[in-house]
Design an enzyme around this catalytic site. Sequence first.
Site, PDB file in Angstrom:
ATOM      1  N   GLY A 131       0.806  -1.217   0.000  1.00 53.74           N
ATOM      2  CA  GLY A 131       0.000   0.000   0.000  1.00 53.74           C
ATOM      3  C   GLY A 131       0.837   1.264   0.000  1.00 53.74           C
ATOM      4  O   GLY A 131       0.347   2.337   0.344  1.00 53.74           O
ATOM      5  N   LEU A 132       2.119   1.153  -0.386  1.00 52.74           N
ATOM      6  CA  LEU A 132       2.988   2.337  -0.399  1.00 52.74           C
ATOM      7  C   LEU A 132       3.376   2.733  -1.828  1.00 52.74           C
ATOM      8  O   LEU A 132       4.336   3.452  -2.058  1.00 52.74           O
ATOM      9  CB  LEU A 132       4.243   2.091   0.448  1.00 52.74           C
ATOM     10  CG  LEU A 132       3.983   1.761   1.917  1.00 52.74           C
ATOM     11  CD1 LEU A 132       5.295   1.470   2.645  1.00 52.74           C
ATOM     12  CD2 LEU A 132       3.231   2.891   2.620  1.00 52.74           C
ATOM     13  N   GLU A 167      -0.700   2.304 -16.369  1.00 54.36           N
ATOM     14  CA  GLU A 167      -1.202   1.302 -15.414  1.00 54.36           C
ATOM     15  C   GLU A 167      -2.622   0.856 -15.785  1.00 54.36           C
ATOM     16  O   GLU A 167      -2.952  -0.320 -15.732  1.00 54.36           O
ATOM     17  CB  GLU A 167      -1.143   1.849 -13.987  1.00 54.36           C
ATOM     18  CG  GLU A 167      -1.618   0.821 -12.976  1.00 54.36           C
ATOM     19  CD  GLU A 167      -0.839   0.773 -11.682  1.00 54.36           C
ATOM     20  OE1 GLU A 167       0.184   1.478 -11.547  1.00 54.36           O
ATOM     21  OE2 GLU A 167      -1.258   0.011 -10.801  1.00 54.36           O
ATOM     22  N   ASP A 179      -1.472   8.011  -6.660  1.00 55.48           N
ATOM     23  CA  ASP A 179      -0.128   7.476  -6.390  1.00 55.48           C
ATOM     24  C   ASP A 179       0.896   8.070  -7.346  1.00 55.48           C
ATOM     25  O   ASP A 179       1.994   8.472  -6.945  1.00 55.48           O
ATOM     26  CB  ASP A 179      -0.122   5.953  -6.528  1.00 55.48           C
ATOM     27  CG  ASP A 179      -1.159   5.309  -5.632  1.00 55.48           C
ATOM     28  OD1 ASP A 179      -1.691   6.004  -4.751  1.00 55.48           O
ATOM     29  OD2 ASP A 179      -1.435   4.113  -5.830  1.00 55.48           O
ATOM     30  N   TYR A 228     -10.100  -4.477  -6.114  1.00 58.01           N
ATOM     31  CA  TYR A 228     -10.008  -3.032  -6.331  1.00 58.01           C
ATOM     32  C   TYR A 228     -10.918  -2.616  -7.492  1.00 58.01           C
ATOM     33  O   TYR A 228     -11.727  -1.686  -7.371  1.00 58.01           O
ATOM     34  CB  TYR A 228      -8.559  -2.657  -6.624  1.00 58.01           C
ATOM     35  CG  TYR A 228      -8.340  -1.178  -6.841  1.00 58.01           C
ATOM     36  CD1 TYR A 228      -8.053  -0.330  -5.780  1.00 58.01           C
ATOM     37  CD2 TYR A 228      -8.430  -0.619  -8.116  1.00 58.01           C
ATOM     38  CE1 TYR A 228      -7.846   1.030  -5.981  1.00 58.01           C
ATOM     39  CE2 TYR A 228      -8.225   0.736  -8.326  1.00 58.01           C
ATOM     40  CZ  TYR A 228      -7.931   1.553  -7.251  1.00 58.01           C
ATOM     41  OH  TYR A 228      -7.738   2.896  -7.449  1.00 58.01           O
TER      42      TYR A 228
HETATM   43  C1  GLA Z   1      -4.458   2.464  -4.793  1.00 61.27           C
HETATM   44  C2  GLA Z   1      -4.672   3.169  -6.134  1.00 61.27           C
HETATM   45  C3  GLA Z   1      -4.993   4.657  -5.915  1.00 61.27           C
HETATM   46  C4  GLA Z   1      -6.113   4.836  -4.907  1.00 61.27           C
HETATM   47  C5  GLA Z   1      -5.873   4.016  -3.647  1.00 61.27           C
HETATM   48  C6  GLA Z   1      -7.035   4.051  -2.700  1.00 61.27           C
HETATM   49  O1  GLA Z   1      -3.318   2.950  -4.169  1.00 61.27           O
HETATM   50  O2  GLA Z   1      -3.534   3.055  -6.948  1.00 61.27           O
HETATM   51  O3  GLA Z   1      -5.308   5.260  -7.150  1.00 61.27           O
HETATM   52  O4  GLA Z   1      -7.350   4.543  -5.482  1.00 61.27           O
HETATM   53  O5  GLA Z   1      -5.581   2.655  -3.952  1.00 61.27           O
HETATM   54  O6  GLA Z   1      -7.233   5.326  -2.206  1.00 61.27           O
END
Ligand code: GLA
Length: 393
Positions: A131-132, A167, A179, A228
Site C-alpha cells: 500500500g505504499l 497502469e 499514487d 479493487y
Molecule cells: C491504490 C490506487 C490509488 C487509490 C488508492 C485508494 O493505491 O492506486 O489510485 O485509489 O488505492 O485510495
Amino acid sequence: MMNPREKALAEFQKRFGWKPDFIGRAPGRVNLMGEHVDYNDGFVLPVAIDRTVAIAFSPSDDDCSTILAADFSSEIELDPHHLAARHDRHGQTLAGWALYPAGIQYILREEGLSAPGMRAVVSADIPSGAGLSSSAAIELAFMIAWQTLGGWEQQAAKLAVLAQQAENQYVGVRCGIMDQYASACGLKGHAIFLDCRDLTSRPVALPPDHSFVIADSGVHHSLAAGAYNDRRAACEEAVRLLREWLPDIRALRDVSIDEVENYAARLPDEARQAARHVAGEIERTRRAVEQLEAGDVKGFGSRMLESHASLRDLYQVSCTELDTLVRIAIDLPGCLGSRLTGGGFGGCTVNLVQTELVDAFMDGLKRRYQAKTGIRSQVTICQAVDGAGVVRL
Ligand code: GLA
C-alpha cells in the site's frame, strides 16, 4: 546494507562493465486522508515518502532496452515493436514487474514522445503490495529516465497522468491518479492536497512536533487481484443509478452525503455502501485539511479514525490485521489518529503520533501486534520528500 541508489549504481557497473550516465529516483507514498476517492474525482492528501525506486541508466546502441531488476535478479529485454503484444524482444510474454517499464514505453510512444533504447538497473526499498505505491514509483522512475533520454520535457503532473494511463491500459489496474501524482509532484516536508478532478493541488505543511508512522501489517496484496476493480465498478454503478434522480452528476464527487441518504433505499447494497463511503470520505478529507491547516492536529486525528471505520464497515477494504493495528495504536499514549492507507486488503496503516512519544509508540505497537497476531510488523517514521528526479553523473 546498500540503499537503492548505491545498489542500482553498483549493479549497473557489474552488469554492463561501465558507469551509468544518470541516476534517477521516484518515491513511494503514504496517503494521510481521502481513500478510494481519487477515481471518484474526490480529494486526497498523499505524502511522497523516503522509500524509493532508484534507476541507474544510459542510452543503448539501438531501439532495444536491457533492464535489470537488481533486487530479484530478473532481466528483461524490450523491443518497441513487440510492446503492443506485451512480449519481450524474444517474443516471450511479459509478466510481473516487466509490465511497468513496458507500459511506460508503450504509452510514451502512443503519445508521440521519444522513448529510445536504454540500459537500466533498478533497485527499491518499497515493499510491493504494502500500500505504499511501489508500482507508481517504478512507473515514474522509468518515465523520468525516458524523459531524460528522449530529450523532451513535460510537467510533473502530466508525467503522472501518462503513468496512470500506462497502469490502466497496459498493466490492467484501473487505479486513480493519486499514487502517480504523489510520486511525481511530492514536496519535502509537506503533504499534497489534490483535487483529483482538475488536478489542482496545494502543499500542506506537516504538523510540527508530530510524526507520521507507517506500520506494515505483513499481509500483502496484489491490487490486480480484482477486488479493487470491483469497488470501482460499484462506484460507477452508484453514479449510473443516481443519475435517474440527479441527472447532472458526473462522479460520486458531485453527490452530497444528504443526497446519498435520500436515495439510499433505492440503491442495491454494494452501490449504497460505496456511495456512502465516498461521499463521507470526500467531505471528511476537506474538513481534515482545514483542521490541519488551522493547527487542529487532534481534529485531524479524529478524521483519520473515522476514515478507517468507513473503509472497514462501509467500503469493506480492511482486514483483521489492519483493524488490529489501528486498535492497538489508538490505545497507545501519544497516538492521535490511525487508519489503513492505500488500497487496503492488507498493507500498511498510517499513524499520527506526538514526536516526543514516538519511540515508545513504535515499540509498543510492534510488541503488542506480534503478541496478538504472531506477525512482526515493520514500523517506521516517514519523512516527506520531493517527487521524482534525475541527476547526470
Ligand atoms: C491504490 C490506487 C490509488 C487509490 C488508492 C485508494 O493505491 O492506486 O489510485 O485509489 O488505492 O485510495
